[in-house]
Design a protein around this motif. Structure first.
Motif, PDB file in Angstrom:
ATOM      1  N   TRP A 239      16.987  24.387   0.004  1.00  0.00           N
ATOM      2  CA  TRP A 239      16.183  23.956   1.151  1.00  0.00           C
ATOM      3  C   TRP A 239      14.859  23.424   0.640  1.00  0.00           C
ATOM      4  O   TRP A 239      14.480  23.668  -0.515  1.00  0.00           O
ATOM      5  CB  TRP A 239      15.938  25.125   2.121  1.00  0.00           C
ATOM      6  N   ILE A 240      14.148  22.707   1.485  1.00  0.00           N
ATOM      7  CA  ILE A 240      12.820  22.218   1.116  1.00  0.00           C
ATOM      8  C   ILE A 240      12.052  21.827   2.381  1.00  0.00           C
ATOM      9  O   ILE A 240      12.647  21.550   3.430  1.00  0.00           O
ATOM     10  CB  ILE A 240      12.896  21.018   0.146  1.00  0.00           C
ATOM     11  N   VAL A 241      10.726  21.835   2.257  1.00  0.00           N
ATOM     12  CA  VAL A 241       9.832  21.306   3.294  1.00  0.00           C
ATOM     13  C   VAL A 241       9.033  20.164   2.684  1.00  0.00           C
ATOM     14  O   VAL A 241       8.345  20.360   1.680  1.00  0.00           O
ATOM     15  CB  VAL A 241       8.856  22.379   3.821  1.00  0.00           C
ATOM     16  N   ILE A 242       9.145  18.977   3.259  1.00  0.00           N
ATOM     17  CA  ILE A 242       8.244  17.880   2.908  1.00  0.00           C
ATOM     18  C   ILE A 242       6.970  18.109   3.713  1.00  0.00           C
ATOM     19  O   ILE A 242       6.948  17.925   4.925  1.00  0.00           O
ATOM     20  CB  ILE A 242       8.855  16.508   3.234  1.00  0.00           C
ATOM     21  N   ALA A 243       5.911  18.540   3.021  1.00  0.00           N
ATOM     22  CA  ALA A 243       4.680  18.956   3.697  1.00  0.00           C
ATOM     23  C   ALA A 243       3.571  17.934   3.463  1.00  0.00           C
ATOM     24  O   ALA A 243       2.504  18.265   2.942  1.00  0.00           O
ATOM     25  CB  ALA A 243       4.259  20.337   3.214  1.00  0.00           C
ATOM     26  N   ASP A 244       3.820  16.692   3.839  1.00  0.00           N
ATOM     27  CA  ASP A 244       2.786  15.674   3.676  1.00  0.00           C
ATOM     28  C   ASP A 244       1.580  15.998   4.563  1.00  0.00           C
ATOM     29  O   ASP A 244       1.714  16.594   5.638  1.00  0.00           O
ATOM     30  CB  ASP A 244       3.337  14.295   4.029  1.00  0.00           C
ATOM     31  N   HIS A 245       0.395  15.575   4.094  1.00  0.00           N
ATOM     32  CA  HIS A 245      -0.827  15.784   4.866  1.00  0.00           C
ATOM     33  C   HIS A 245      -0.699  15.121   6.233  1.00  0.00           C
ATOM     34  O   HIS A 245      -0.305  13.947   6.325  1.00  0.00           O
ATOM     35  CB  HIS A 245      -2.027  15.175   4.145  1.00  0.00           C
ATOM     36  N   SER A 246      -1.069  15.857   7.274  1.00  0.00           N
ATOM     37  CA  SER A 246      -1.068  15.238   8.601  1.00  0.00           C
ATOM     38  C   SER A 246      -2.190  14.216   8.725  1.00  0.00           C
ATOM     39  O   SER A 246      -2.079  13.261   9.509  1.00  0.00           O
ATOM     40  CB  SER A 246      -1.213  16.311   9.689  1.00  0.00           C
ATOM     41  N   ASP A 247      -3.257  14.383   7.956  1.00  0.00           N
ATOM     42  CA  ASP A 247      -4.336  13.391   7.949  1.00  0.00           C
ATOM     43  C   ASP A 247      -3.799  12.057   7.425  1.00  0.00           C
ATOM     44  O   ASP A 247      -3.311  11.976   6.296  1.00  0.00           O
ATOM     45  CB  ASP A 247      -5.478  13.841   7.042  1.00  0.00           C
ATOM     46  N   ALA A 248      -3.881  11.028   8.246  1.00  0.00           N
ATOM     47  CA  ALA A 248      -3.444   9.682   7.847  1.00  0.00           C
ATOM     48  C   ALA A 248      -2.001   9.666   7.354  1.00  0.00           C
ATOM     49  O   ALA A 248      -1.654   8.924   6.435  1.00  0.00           O
ATOM     50  CB  ALA A 248      -4.372   9.116   6.779  1.00  0.00           C
ATOM     51  N   LEU A 249      -1.156  10.476   7.973  1.00  0.00           N
ATOM     52  CA  LEU A 249       0.245  10.568   7.567  1.00  0.00           C
ATOM     53  C   LEU A 249       0.902   9.195   7.513  1.00  0.00           C
ATOM     54  O   LEU A 249       0.995   8.492   8.522  1.00  0.00           O
ATOM     55  CB  LEU A 249       1.012  11.463   8.544  1.00  0.00           C
ATOM     56  N   GLY A 250       1.331   8.782   6.342  1.00  0.00           N
ATOM     57  CA  GLY A 250       2.058   7.536   6.174  1.00  0.00           C
ATOM     58  C   GLY A 250       1.227   6.270   6.322  1.00  0.00           C
ATOM     59  O   GLY A 250       1.716   5.177   6.023  1.00  0.00           O
TER      60      GLY A 250
END
Length: 638
Positions: free
Chosen positions: A107-118
């Protein structure tokens, strides 16, 4: 021959690796009601089992090119490719090197920053609507140019964020929400219940006060249909953790879903992670303590920017406390002031939690322990021989022997100080989002610095030496006690003392086991916090001296060739241990720390592979990998 012995040992122990808590709501089971976790079996000892046979391995803290700092630093691996890598696919790294995991994750969580996501990915791709802003256009040019120009753009972005002057196009909530729905779609496409779980999550990245790390990863129990209904919180919205809890509460009320938060990197918070006042200077109270315990059930104890179990100056008698320590400053390498460190490390927080419980009636720091990488390359690798760094500049190369991982106005942290760590093991009943999340929420989890060491830890009042001979300690552990993350049942008699069943199995790709220790913390009669470390079982024919110290296991590391021999230590360890110094009138916690024999650090592998690598004499070439279980707590109140 040694490898054959290890395989034989593993084969003997695998049927015994079945222990966990089984609930449908993430609560605790009643060990007296055996049918809750073990149906009446027939001849087959596995038929009817409804608790785990093995831990599920993964991580909850991976960043991809959709994180603004990652893409600004040169990361081009996005969420889709990162998920394929976690499932075992070979990919090409950001610097053009083939890379693959030794074994797929569960399993894994892609935990990208919510700030300026993408959003920065779109800036670099040249989105004309975004490049209408002159600052974003300048960053796009610099980041596409790479090298010093990219670094300059990244540093300007970090500086402006700290000043609250980020361009409006980046902080636009509608743009962020659109990108969030795109990311959840990618994650949803990779989720395969029973085989591989792709959990939805994000990192809320508070840098309160300028680089003071109060980051949390928000993990969803739910899928896209729930997660898409509420926009993720950003540090542009708030940098106060209890306001994140407000967001979490609102999410659950609005959607009927469930979320939890995992704080990380307390060692870079400059005294704020486990402080007894809020970051904005307000004293904590009963409500704050209750909410922190509810929303933050586990804590990230180890990752590439250091291990924050305990600082050696806080436990000078702990010979294993000085492990991958980052204590120069915060995320901006702003130097620490006296008194900060004691509010940054997990063991101190666990002890302080007992004191706060005596004051408030609730323990805000009653958390389990996990590990993850915090890699910003889209590549999650925690093995020493397969370490791909923090950012693309620290992917394998001869240059990373002298490179800088962080450089803020001349305040430098070197690449060689990065740790190849860590991983998270979850005792879930099945490989699904709900089951994994429930196990996290009840703290039936543990962290390692990279190896997949199998660890089980139960506490009760009746474990004995004969129990350590069982080849099925899972069922026995639930029948007689509670697992890691749980609370001991009320003391049965006035003269009873808690006993613990603890077992560990080596990772077949890593070193033998040196020892298992139980770390105890307690609140004495005067209200002072105390700690003690007990060596409870160890490999080899060794003895404990008159001062209670176990003799060293030895060292077989050949630094020149980055190899070692498993001729010392043990492939597996198991024991039942009773606290010889138990005081039933005071609160306490216990957690297990499992230590491997010395093995080569990633720097040793680099020195062999890159003949022109220029590591100085100050660079460590050996490591002692380890695992940390979630604690088990005792309260005189029962």
């Amino acid at each position: 021959m040694q490898f054959l012995k290890v395989l034989t040992s593993i084969a003997a122990l695998l049927p015994a690796t079945s222990f966990a808590q089984v609930t449908t709501d993430g609560g605790t089971i009643d060990p007296a009601k055996v049918e809750q976790f073990f149906d009446q079996p027939g001849y087959s000892p596995y038929a009817g089992r409804s608790y785990p046979i093995f831990p599920l391995w993964g991580e909850q803290h991976l960043h991809t090119s959709w994180s603004p700092d990652a893409i600004a630093a040169g990361t081009r691996i996005g969420p889709d490719e990162a998920l394929r890598f976690a499932k075992g696919e070979e990919i090409t790294s950001n610097t053009g090197q083939p890379v693959k995991l030794s074994r797929p994750y569960d399993w894994i969580v892609i935990a990208d920053h919510s700030d300026a996501l993408g959003v920065m990915a779109r800036v670099i791709d040249g989105d004309p609507n975004l490049l209408a802003d002159p600052t974003l256009k300048r960053w796009s040019v610099g980041m596409n140019a790479g090298g010093a120009a990219a670094t300059e753009a990244l540093m300007e972005m970090i500086t402006l964020q700290g000043l609250g002057q980020i361009p409006d196009a980046i902080t636009n909530p509608d743009t962020q929400f659109d990108m969030w729905r795109m990311q959840t779609e990618i994650v949803e496409n990779h989720n395969n219940p029973g085989t591989f779980s792709a959990l939805i999550g994000y990192e809320w990245s508070s840098n309160f006060g300028g680089g003071n790390n109060l980051h949390r990863n928000v993990i969803y129990r739910d899928g896209k249909s729930h997660a898409d209904r509420v926009r993720p919180l950003t540090s542009f919205d708030t940098e106060i953790p209890n306001e994140l809890w407000d967001w979490m509460e609102n999410y659950e009320e609005k959607t009927g879903g469930r979320v939890l938060a995992i704080p990380h990197n307390g060692n870079l918070s400059n005294g704020l992670m486990f402080a007894t006042e809020t970051p904005d200077g307000k004293p904590i109270d009963v409500e704050w303590a209750m909410r922190r315990q509810k929303w933050e059930p586990i804590y990230e104890i180890t990752q590439t920017k250091g291990t924050s179990e305990q600082h050696p100056t806080l436990s000078p008698s702990d010979e294993f406390a000085d492990y991958e320590i980052w204590d120069a400053g915060n995320l901006n390498v702003v130097p620490k002031e006296p008194g900060m460190i004691e509010y940054e490390y997990a063991r101190e927080a666990l002890k302080r939690g007992l004191a706060l419980e005596a004051e408030f009636g609730v323990n805000p720091f009653k958390f389990g322990l996990v590990g993850s990488t915090d890699s910003h390359t889209g590549i999650s690798t925690a093995e020493e021989s397969n370490f791909f760094g923090k950012f693309p500049a620290s992917e394998p190369s001869a240059e990373r022997s002298t490179g800088n991982a962080f450089d803020f106005e001349g305040r430098v942290v070197k690449d060689w100080q990065l740790g190849a760590t860590g991983l998270m093991a979850v005792w879930a009943t099945e490989n699904t989002r709900a089951s994994l999340w429930d196990a996290m929420n009840r703290k039936e989890v543990y962290g390692t610095t990279g190896p997949r060491i199998g660890v089980r830890f139960f506490g009760g009042w009746e474990f004995n030496e004969q129990d350590a001979q069982s080849r099925n300690p899972g069922a026995l552990g639930y029948d007689k006690g509670v697992p890691m993350g749980g609370d001991l049942a009320p003391i049965p008699t006035a003269d009873a003392a808690p006993s613990f069943l603890v077992a560990a199995l080596k990772d077949p790709f890593s070193g033998n086991l040196d020892r298992i220790q139980i770390v105890k913390g307690w609140l004495d009669a005067e209200g002072n916090t105390q700690e003690k470390i007990f060596d409870v079982v160890w490999g080899g024919d060794r003895t404990v001296d008159e001062n209670g110290k176990l003799s060293p296991v030895g060292d077989t590391v050949d630094i020149a060739n980055a190899t070692w021999s498993n001729t010392i230590g043990s492939p597996e360890l198991i024991t039942a241990w009773q606290d010889p110094e138990f005081d039933p009138t005071v609160s306490a916690f216990y957690y297990a720390r499992v230590l491997e024999i010395p093995t080569p650090r990633w720097t040793a592998y680099d020195a062999v592979y890159f003949k022109d690598a220029a590591f100085g004499p100050e660079v460590p070439m050996k490591t002692i990998e380890r695992a940390y279980t979630s604690p088990i707590w005792y309260s005189p109140k029962g």
